[in-house]
Design an enzyme around this catalytic site. Structure first.
Site, PDB file in Angstrom:
ATOM      1  N   GLY A  46       0.833  -1.190   0.000  1.00  0.00           N
ATOM      2  CA  GLY A  46       0.000   0.000   0.000  1.00  0.00           C
ATOM      3  C   GLY A  46       0.872   1.245   0.000  1.00  0.00           C
ATOM      4  O   GLY A  46       1.983   1.234   0.541  1.00  0.00           O
ATOM      5  N   GLN A  51       2.962  10.154   0.605  1.00  0.00           N
ATOM      6  CA  GLN A  51       4.237   9.479   0.873  1.00  0.00           C
ATOM      7  C   GLN A  51       5.246   9.693  -0.248  1.00  0.00           C
ATOM      8  O   GLN A  51       6.435   9.423  -0.057  1.00  0.00           O
ATOM      9  CB  GLN A  51       4.014   7.968   1.057  1.00  0.00           C
ATOM     10  CG  GLN A  51       3.332   7.617   2.376  1.00  0.00           C
ATOM     11  CD  GLN A  51       3.197   6.117   2.520  1.00  0.00           C
ATOM     12  OE1 GLN A  51       2.277   5.527   1.993  1.00  0.00           O
ATOM     13  NE2 GLN A  51       4.131   5.491   3.220  1.00  0.00           N
ATOM     14  N   CYS A  88       5.213   0.280   7.931  1.00  0.00           N
ATOM     15  CA  CYS A  88       4.906   1.361   6.996  1.00  0.00           C
ATOM     16  C   CYS A  88       6.137   1.627   6.144  1.00  0.00           C
ATOM     17  O   CYS A  88       7.256   1.647   6.671  1.00  0.00           O
ATOM     18  CB  CYS A  88       4.535   2.622   7.775  1.00  0.00           C
ATOM     19  SG  CYS A  88       4.179   4.040   6.718  1.00  0.00           S
ATOM     20  N   LEU A  89       5.940   1.850   4.852  1.00  0.00           N
ATOM     21  CA  LEU A  89       7.078   2.122   3.971  1.00  0.00           C
ATOM     22  C   LEU A  89       7.802   3.412   4.352  1.00  0.00           C
ATOM     23  O   LEU A  89       8.961   3.600   3.993  1.00  0.00           O
ATOM     24  CB  LEU A  89       6.615   2.186   2.511  1.00  0.00           C
ATOM     25  CG  LEU A  89       6.106   0.856   1.925  1.00  0.00           C
ATOM     26  CD1 LEU A  89       5.598   1.073   0.506  1.00  0.00           C
ATOM     27  CD2 LEU A  89       7.199  -0.207   1.949  1.00  0.00           C
ATOM     28  N   HIS A 130      -4.920   1.984   7.194  1.00  0.00           N
ATOM     29  CA  HIS A 130      -3.577   2.569   7.230  1.00  0.00           C
ATOM     30  C   HIS A 130      -3.424   3.655   6.156  1.00  0.00           C
ATOM     31  O   HIS A 130      -2.900   4.743   6.432  1.00  0.00           O
ATOM     32  CB  HIS A 130      -2.552   1.443   7.031  1.00  0.00           C
ATOM     33  CG  HIS A 130      -1.122   1.855   7.073  1.00  0.00           C
ATOM     34  ND1 HIS A 130      -0.267   1.485   8.102  1.00  0.00           N
ATOM     35  CD2 HIS A 130      -0.377   2.589   6.213  1.00  0.00           C
ATOM     36  CE1 HIS A 130       0.935   1.998   7.859  1.00  0.00           C
ATOM     37  NE2 HIS A 130       0.906   2.667   6.713  1.00  0.00           N
ATOM     38  N   GLU A 131      -3.891   3.369   4.935  1.00  0.00           N
ATOM     39  CA  GLU A 131      -3.734   4.361   3.854  1.00  0.00           C
ATOM     40  C   GLU A 131      -4.619   5.588   4.087  1.00  0.00           C
ATOM     41  O   GLU A 131      -4.197   6.724   3.827  1.00  0.00           O
ATOM     42  CB  GLU A 131      -4.036   3.739   2.491  1.00  0.00           C
ATOM     43  CG  GLU A 131      -3.126   2.584   2.076  1.00  0.00           C
ATOM     44  CD  GLU A 131      -1.659   2.832   2.315  1.00  0.00           C
ATOM     45  OE1 GLU A 131      -1.194   3.987   2.223  1.00  0.00           O
ATOM     46  OE2 GLU A 131      -0.953   1.852   2.613  1.00  0.00           O
ATOM     47  N   HIS A 134      -2.942   7.763   6.448  1.00  0.00           N
ATOM     48  CA  HIS A 134      -1.889   8.555   5.785  1.00  0.00           C
ATOM     49  C   HIS A 134      -2.479   9.837   5.192  1.00  0.00           C
ATOM     50  O   HIS A 134      -1.896  10.921   5.318  1.00  0.00           O
ATOM     51  CB  HIS A 134      -1.253   7.766   4.640  1.00  0.00           C
ATOM     52  CG  HIS A 134      -0.062   6.956   5.037  1.00  0.00           C
ATOM     53  ND1 HIS A 134       1.050   7.503   5.635  1.00  0.00           N
ATOM     54  CD2 HIS A 134       0.204   5.627   4.913  1.00  0.00           C
ATOM     55  CE1 HIS A 134       1.948   6.551   5.859  1.00  0.00           C
ATOM     56  NE2 HIS A 134       1.463   5.404   5.437  1.00  0.00           N
TER      57      HIS A 134
END
Ligand code: NI
Length: 168
Positions: A46, A51, A88-89, A130-131, A134
């Site tokens: 994701g 990001q 998380c990336l 989660h997204e 963000h």
């Protein structure tokens, strides 16, 4: 398609609320294509537009070879609670246990502006929440009582799908 740099948690743009998309044009399609490419390269499951430095309400998720493009997503229904590992990336190398709704229904638009609903449970439910977090400037570490709860990837208890859960 271009692989863009993924911002890390210390960069202020990740803390800003993103703007609603109103133009479903070629630049949006380029952004979606780049997000997918960047997410796959990371690799992750994701990625949200802020990001990669674009403050718009856009995210992509890829699970079980199914790509979901989310424009202006919002949770319209949620139920249950589940505690599981999450990463998380933008916070590479760490995971922590985070409580999320077990099931969610999300309303969003596709790349042409058409509205759709997606229901998720397990990892898809976690990725959707989660997204959307963000896009509201929220990171999963905000749910931790202390950053000491972060566990380096590879050191957490066995049985965790770290490769997937770490890359949301
Ligand atoms: Ni993330």
């Amino acid at each position: 398609m271009v692989i863009r740099r993924i911002l890390t948690a210390d960069e202020p743009m990740l803390r800003e609320k993103t703007k609603k998309v109103s133009h479903f044009d070629a630049s949006l399609h380029r952004l979606l294509d780049d997000l997918l490419e960047t997410m796959r390269d990371a690799p992750g499951i994701g990625l949200a537009a802020n990001q990669v430095g674009v403050p718009l309400r856009v995210a992509v998720i890829e699970l079980e070879e199914k790509v979901t493009e989310l424009i202006n997503p919002q949770v319209v229904k949620s139920s249950g609670e589940v505690l599981d590992w999450e990463g998380c990336l933008s916070i590479p190398g760490f995971v922590a246990e985070v409580t999320r709704a077990a099931k969610v229904t999300v309303k969003a638009q596709d790349r042409h502006g058409k509205e759709f609903r997606i229901k998720g449970e397990e990892l898809l439910a976690r990725a959707l929440q989660h997204e959307i977090d963000h896009l509201n400037g929220v990171l999963y570490i905000d749910y931790l009582e202390s950053l000491e709860e972060l566990v380096p990837v590879g050191e957490h208890p066995s049985g965790v799908e770290e490769g997937q859960a770490a890359g949301i």
